[in-house]
Design a protein around this motif. Structure first.
Motif, mmCIF file in Angstrom:
data_model
loop_
_atom_site.group_PDB
_atom_site.id
_atom_site.type_symbol
_atom_site.label_atom_id
_atom_site.label_comp_id
_atom_site.label_asym_id
_atom_site.label_seq_id
_atom_site.Cartn_x
_atom_site.Cartn_y
_atom_site.Cartn_z
ATOM 1 N N ILE A 168 -1.016 47.449 56.369
ATOM 2 C CA ILE A 168 -0.613 46.055 56.581
ATOM 3 C C ILE A 168 -1.846 45.162 56.627
ATOM 4 N N LYS A 169 -2.874 45.602 57.357
ATOM 5 C CA LYS A 169 -4.131 44.861 57.407
ATOM 6 C C LYS A 169 -4.803 44.840 56.036
ATOM 7 N N ALA A 172 -3.134 42.193 53.936
ATOM 8 C CA ALA A 172 -3.533 40.851 54.375
ATOM 9 C C ALA A 172 -4.938 40.517 53.902
ATOM 10 N N CYS A 209 -4.655 40.525 65.388
ATOM 11 C CA CYS A 209 -4.817 39.254 64.685
ATOM 12 C C CYS A 209 -6.109 38.554 65.089
ATOM 13 N N ASP A 283 2.518 38.203 62.194
ATOM 14 C CA ASP A 283 1.600 39.345 62.232
ATOM 15 C C ASP A 283 0.561 39.217 63.337
ATOM 16 N N THR A 286 -0.401 44.714 63.606
ATOM 17 C CA THR A 286 0.211 45.412 62.468
ATOM 18 C C THR A 286 1.592 45.947 62.832
ATOM 19 N N THR A 288 3.734 44.623 64.726
ATOM 20 C CA THR A 288 4.697 43.513 64.703
ATOM 21 C C THR A 288 5.327 43.396 63.325
ATOM 22 N N VAL A 289 4.498 43.483 62.305
ATOM 23 C CA VAL A 289 4.978 43.376 60.919
ATOM 24 C C VAL A 289 5.916 44.521 60.593
ATOM 25 N N ASN A 323 2.576 37.365 53.401
ATOM 26 C CA ASN A 323 1.437 36.655 54.003
ATOM 27 C C ASN A 323 0.274 36.488 53.029
ATOM 28 N N LEU A 329 -3.451 38.079 60.667
ATOM 29 C CA LEU A 329 -4.393 39.186 60.706
ATOM 30 C C LEU A 329 -5.753 38.828 60.118
ATOM 31 N N LYS A 342 3.453 30.528 58.889
ATOM 32 C CA LYS A 342 4.331 31.360 58.059
ATOM 33 C C LYS A 342 5.224 30.486 57.176
#
Length: 389
Positions: A168-169, A172, A209, A283, A286, A288-289, A323, A329, A342
């Motif tokens: 996820i990071k 981003a 984040c 986010d 990670t 959370t996403v 995102n 993040l 967002k």
């Protein structure tokens, strides 16, 4: 009453600062307001409804309406649900428009946690009289350890791994490299994430984040106002909001309030998760996403780890670009209320105005989702679905 097609987002603005020692919070609110109205082709005099959350200083909307200089406001809303506030405000503005109580609604966000040295999420919260604190503060709860508990539980229940969260990071960061205003523009790898310092097991520093100054604004208008403007017509199709709390200790840490807000938004919009071309997903961490992607219906519960892996969230590579500004993040998380940003990037994608390197082709149907509060305790979730006419 359905809000489908009852309101449009006509103007957006994201303040470029990430550290603003020489700007006040009200200044950032005002500059963001002027920027969004200019983007829409409207003026301060056109605004008849104003929205903000707990980041607004003084008496909230009363102070900001006067400071910004909004002479014709007849409706105001300071609902504060943390990071979901500004997604929820889009729905509330649309409701006022649908009821005939407003035509031009201005929503502003601003904060200076970076300049003011506010808590990073690793310090225990101060008592402020909330009814839950006497039962929770004695255990030393912090923001990051509550999210870490969610990650640990998801790993235990479904076999999710740190490497999967790291993707996820990575996604981003691939997007943030193209955003000149993003705080972190360096592309990272899965190895970079899992080898970064552990903050609260299993969350590493790069699972968390950024903390920034900044702000932004959104202008929501009635259909007849939108028709008079020479801007892309981004229509609200559906919206949903819901709280989630710990139910007297019977909480399941593996899901968020998106379990309810998402289906409400999809039902009102008349579309399915598989129809969405782009998603802005809150986010703060990670995990959370990952939980929100599952709860919004983009994959089965427990399958989020596999879904986010191997670049599936990277624009031009995966099937759910997310995102594309770098998100919280990597890009911006002003006042710990990133829901507004967002909405901004979702609108850019729907307009075709995202950076060319991350713009999703034929992006006519987008989603923005915010979560505010703490994923591990009580929080609010808000979801909107937008379509370009």
């Amino acid at each position: 009453m359905s809000l489908k097609g009852k309101a449009y987002i006509a103007g957006i603005y994201e303040h470029p600062v990430r550290k603003a020692p020489n700007l006040s919070t009200p200044q950032i609110h005002m500059e963001s307001a002027i920027g969004a109205l200019a983007d829409a082709g409207l003026t301060l005099q056109d605004v008849d409804a104003y929205y903000c959350a707990g980041d607004a200083p003084g008496l909230g909307p009363l102070s900001m309406i006067e400071y910004i200089g909004l002479p014709n406001v007849r409706h105001m809303d300071s609902t504060d649900t943390g990071g979901s506030s500004y997604v929820l405000h889009v729905e509330h503005a649309a409701a006022m428009i649908a009821m005939g109580k407003a035509k031009v609604c201005l929503i502003t966000l601003a904060g200076r946690p970076n300049s003011e040295g506010q808590a990073t999420g690793t310090a225990a919260r101060a008592f402020n009289g909330a009814p839950d604190e006497g039962f929770e503060q004695i255990f030393g709860t912090t923001v990051v350890n509550m999210y870490a508990m969610c990650a640990q539980r998801h790993m235990y229940e479904y076999g999710t791994t740190s490497e999967q969260l790291a993707w996820i990071k990575v996604a981003a960061s691939h997007h943030a490299q193209h955003n000149e205003h993003a705080l972190l523009r360096k592309v990272v790898t899965v190895e970079d994430v899992v080898n970064s310092p552990m903050i609260a097991d299993p969350l590493h520093r790069l699972d968390c984040c950024v903390i920034t100054d900044g702000g932004g604004a959104i202008v929501v208008v009635a259909p007849e106002i939108m028709k008079s403007l020479s801007r892309p017509r981004i229509k609200l199709l559906g919206a949903g909001e819901s709280p989630k709390n710990i139910l007297g200790g019977k909480v399941d840490l593996t899901y968020s309030g998106a379990r309810w807000s998402g289906p409400m938004a999809f039902a009102e919009a008349g579309v399915k998760p598989s129809d969405i071309k782009y998603a802005s997903i809150y986010d703060s961490f990670t995990i959370t996403v990952l939980e929100q992607i599952e709860d919004l219906g983009f994959c089965e519960k427990g399958k989020g780890g596999a879904f986010v892996s191997d670049g599936n969230l990277i624009s031009g590579v995966g099937k759910l670009p997310f995102n594309t500004d770098g998100g919280g993040l990597c890009n911006n998380h002003p006042a710990n209320r990133g829901g507004l940003t967002k909405v901004l990037e979702a609108v850019r994608q729907a307009r075709g105005e995202a950076h060319p390197k991350v713009q999703v082709p034929n992006c006519d149907l987008v989603l923005a989702h915010g979560t505010g509060g703490s994923l591990g305790t009580r929080h609010g979730s808000a979801t909107i679905i937008l379509e370009r006419e």
